[in-house]
Design a protein around this motif. Structure first.
Motif, PDB file in Angstrom:
ATOM      1  N   GLY A  97       0.809  -1.216   0.000  1.00 18.51           N
ATOM      2  CA  GLY A  97       0.000   0.000   0.000  1.00 18.51           C
ATOM      3  C   GLY A  97       0.839   1.261   0.000  1.00 18.51           C
ATOM      4  N   VAL A  98       2.141   1.128   0.263  1.00 22.09           N
ATOM      5  CA  VAL A  98       3.032   2.288   0.218  1.00 22.09           C
ATOM      6  C   VAL A  98       3.432   2.515  -1.242  1.00 22.09           C
ATOM      7  N   PRO A  99       3.281   3.719  -1.780  1.00 23.80           N
ATOM      8  CA  PRO A  99       3.702   3.969  -3.153  1.00 23.80           C
ATOM      9  C   PRO A  99       5.232   3.830  -3.279  1.00 23.80           C
ATOM     10  N   LEU A 100       5.671   3.165  -4.330  1.00 22.61           N
ATOM     11  CA  LEU A 100       7.095   2.960  -4.558  1.00 22.61           C
ATOM     12  C   LEU A 100       7.532   3.740  -5.779  1.00 22.61           C
ATOM     13  N   ALA A 101       8.783   4.147  -5.810  1.00 22.20           N
ATOM     14  CA  ALA A 101       9.328   4.881  -6.947  1.00 22.20           C
ATOM     15  C   ALA A 101       9.791   3.899  -8.011  1.00 22.20           C
ATOM     16  N   GLY A 102      10.321   4.422  -9.092  1.00 20.51           N
ATOM     17  CA  GLY A 102      10.870   3.571 -10.137  1.00 20.51           C
ATOM     18  C   GLY A 102      10.101   3.740 -11.430  1.00 20.51           C
ATOM     19  N   HIS A 103      10.541   2.971 -12.425  1.00 13.36           N
ATOM     20  CA  HIS A 103       9.865   2.999 -13.713  1.00 13.36           C
ATOM     21  C   HIS A 103       8.530   2.287 -13.593  1.00 13.36           C
ATOM     22  N   GLY A 104       7.606   2.657 -14.416  1.00 10.81           N
ATOM     23  CA  GLY A 104       6.317   1.991 -14.389  1.00 10.81           C
ATOM     24  C   GLY A 104       5.439   2.474 -15.524  1.00 10.81           C
ATOM     25  N   PHE A 161      -1.682  11.337   1.218  1.00 10.30           N
ATOM     26  CA  PHE A 161      -1.733  10.193   2.115  1.00 10.30           C
ATOM     27  C   PHE A 161      -0.358   9.624   2.446  1.00 10.30           C
ATOM     28  N   HIS A 162       0.633   9.880   1.595  1.00 10.59           N
ATOM     29  CA  HIS A 162       1.977   9.347   1.790  1.00 10.59           C
ATOM     30  C   HIS A 162       2.974  10.484   1.597  1.00 10.59           C
ATOM     31  N   ARG A 163       3.679  10.840   2.631  1.00  8.76           N
ATOM     32  CA  ARG A 163       4.559  12.007   2.560  1.00  8.76           C
ATOM     33  C   ARG A 163       5.787  11.784   1.684  1.00  8.76           C
ATOM     34  N   TYR A 164       6.125  10.539   1.348  1.00  7.17           N
ATOM     35  CA  TYR A 164       7.338  10.281   0.580  1.00  7.17           C
ATOM     36  C   TYR A 164       7.079  10.015  -0.899  1.00  7.17           C
ATOM     37  N   SER A 165       5.842  10.065  -1.332  1.00 12.87           N
ATOM     38  CA  SER A 165       5.577   9.718  -2.717  1.00 12.87           C
ATOM     39  C   SER A 165       4.455  10.561  -3.275  1.00 12.87           C
ATOM     40  N   ALA A 166       4.560  10.873  -4.534  1.00 11.22           N
ATOM     41  CA  ALA A 166       3.497  11.534  -5.271  1.00 11.22           C
ATOM     42  C   ALA A 166       3.531  10.983  -6.692  1.00 11.22           C
ATOM     43  N   TYR A 167       2.412  11.004  -7.324  1.00 10.64           N
ATOM     44  CA  TYR A 167       2.276  10.606  -8.729  1.00 10.64           C
ATOM     45  C   TYR A 167       2.302   9.099  -8.962  1.00 10.64           C
ATOM     46  N   LEU A 168       2.477   8.281  -7.943  1.00 11.67           N
ATOM     47  CA  LEU A 168       2.438   6.833  -8.130  1.00 11.67           C
ATOM     48  C   LEU A 168       1.367   6.238  -7.227  1.00 11.67           C
ATOM     49  N   LYS A 169       0.663   5.259  -7.754  1.00 13.51           N
ATOM     50  CA  LYS A 169      -0.383   4.588  -6.978  1.00 13.51           C
ATOM     51  C   LYS A 169       0.246   3.706  -5.909  1.00 13.51           C
ATOM     52  N   GLY A 209      42.187  -2.016  14.852  1.00  9.93           N
ATOM     53  CA  GLY A 209      42.565  -1.208  16.018  1.00  9.93           C
ATOM     54  C   GLY A 209      41.382  -0.403  16.504  1.00  9.93           C
ATOM     55  N   ASP A 210      41.574   0.906  16.655  1.00  7.66           N
ATOM     56  CA  ASP A 210      40.506   1.795  17.113  1.00  7.66           C
ATOM     57  C   ASP A 210      39.689   2.367  15.964  1.00  7.66           C
ATOM     58  N   LYS A 211      40.074   2.100  14.729  1.00  5.76           N
ATOM     59  CA  LYS A 211      39.394   2.674  13.566  1.00  5.76           C
ATOM     60  C   LYS A 211      38.302   1.737  13.070  1.00  5.76           C
ATOM     61  N   LYS A 212      37.144   2.337  12.763  1.00  7.17           N
ATOM     62  CA  LYS A 212      35.992   1.584  12.270  1.00  7.17           C
ATOM     63  C   LYS A 212      35.448   2.273  11.027  1.00  7.17           C
ATOM     64  N   LEU A 213      34.853   1.478  10.157  1.00  7.55           N
ATOM     65  CA  LEU A 213      34.199   2.011   8.967  1.00  7.55           C
ATOM     66  C   LEU A 213      32.964   1.175   8.699  1.00  7.55           C
ATOM     67  N   LEU A 214      31.837   1.830   8.456  1.00 14.88           N
ATOM     68  CA  LEU A 214      30.590   1.142   8.183  1.00 14.88           C
ATOM     69  C   LEU A 214      30.083   1.569   6.818  1.00 14.88           C
ATOM     70  N   PHE A 215      29.852   0.597   5.938  1.00 14.07           N
ATOM     71  CA  PHE A 215      29.230   0.835   4.634  1.00 14.07           C
ATOM     72  C   PHE A 215      27.816   0.276   4.711  1.00 14.07           C
ATOM     73  N   MET A 216      26.822   1.083   4.319  1.00 16.62           N
ATOM     74  CA  MET A 216      25.450   0.596   4.266  1.00 16.62           C
ATOM     75  C   MET A 216      24.892   0.899   2.895  1.00 16.62           C
ATOM     76  N   SER A 217      24.354  -0.123   2.244  1.00 14.42           N
ATOM     77  CA  SER A 217      23.687   0.086   0.964  1.00 14.42           C
ATOM     78  C   SER A 217      22.273  -0.454   1.078  1.00 14.42           C
ATOM     79  N   ALA A 218      21.353   0.208   0.433  1.00 14.67           N
ATOM     80  CA  ALA A 218      19.962  -0.233   0.440  1.00 14.67           C
ATOM     81  C   ALA A 218      19.419  -0.130  -0.974  1.00 14.67           C
ATOM     82  N   ASP A 219      18.533  -1.038  -1.310  1.00 17.16           N
ATOM     83  CA  ASP A 219      17.930  -1.040  -2.636  1.00 17.16           C
ATOM     84  C   ASP A 219      16.863   0.052  -2.696  1.00 17.16           C
ATOM     85  N   LEU A 220      17.336   1.278  -2.577  1.00 16.12           N
ATOM     86  CA  LEU A 220      16.483   2.466  -2.609  1.00 16.12           C
ATOM     87  C   LEU A 220      17.004   3.417  -3.675  1.00 16.12           C
ATOM     88  N   VAL A 221      16.148   4.314  -4.136  1.00 22.63           N
ATOM     89  CA  VAL A 221      16.558   5.299  -5.127  1.00 22.63           C
ATOM     90  C   VAL A 221      17.540   6.290  -4.507  1.00 22.63           C
TER      91      VAL A 221
END
Length: 135
Positions: A41-48, A62-70, A89-101
């Motif tokens: 029920g959440v509108p998703l972005a992308g081609h369509g 109705f959905h603050r993150y989307s417009a123009y898509l059902k 050691g004391d150094k850290k690095l975090l990579f985060m990727s998400a299947d989002l636009v």
């Protein structure tokens, strides 16, 4: 997902405690992923096709993150987020990727706030939206 994360953490701490050399010489790496598929029920972005378009954009009320898509009607594949943590050691690095636009700066700030108790500074965190049809 919680079981996999628990196993990774157990192995990580066993390896940490069994090494006789200097911790500064070791490179620790941990990876994980999670399903972040929103509710149906959440509108998703992308081609369509035109059938996905909301020609009169009522979705924006109705959905603050989307417009123009059902709103979505189901899920074909899960939407995932993946994390890779590297520590030496004391150094850290975090990579985060998400299947989002894209990811917002507010998301990045909130993530930095939540990771601060774990010893991460905002400069130690890299986030990326990896959804693309043209990349």
């Amino acid at each position: 997902m919680k079981n996999i994360l628990a196993i990774v953490l157990i192995v990580f701490f066993i390896c940490l405690n069994s090494y006789a050399g200097s911790e500064r010489d070791l490179l620790f790496v941990a990876a994980g992923n999670a399903d972040i598929t929103p509710p149906i029920g959440v509108p998703l972005a992308g081609h369509g096709s035109i059938h996905r378009r909301d020609l009169i954009p009522f979705s924006r009320f109705f959905h603050r993150y989307s417009a123009y898509l059902k709103p979505s009607e189901g899920a074909m594949d899960p939407i995932r987020a993946k994390v890779l943590i590297i520590k030496r050691g004391d150094k850290k690095l975090l990579f985060m990727s998400a299947d989002l636009v894209a990811m917002t700066k507010q998301f990045q700030k909130e993530l930095a706030i939540r990771l601060k108790p774990l010893g991460f500074n905002p400069s130690d965190i890299i986030v990326s939206g990896t959804h693309t049809h043209n990349g």
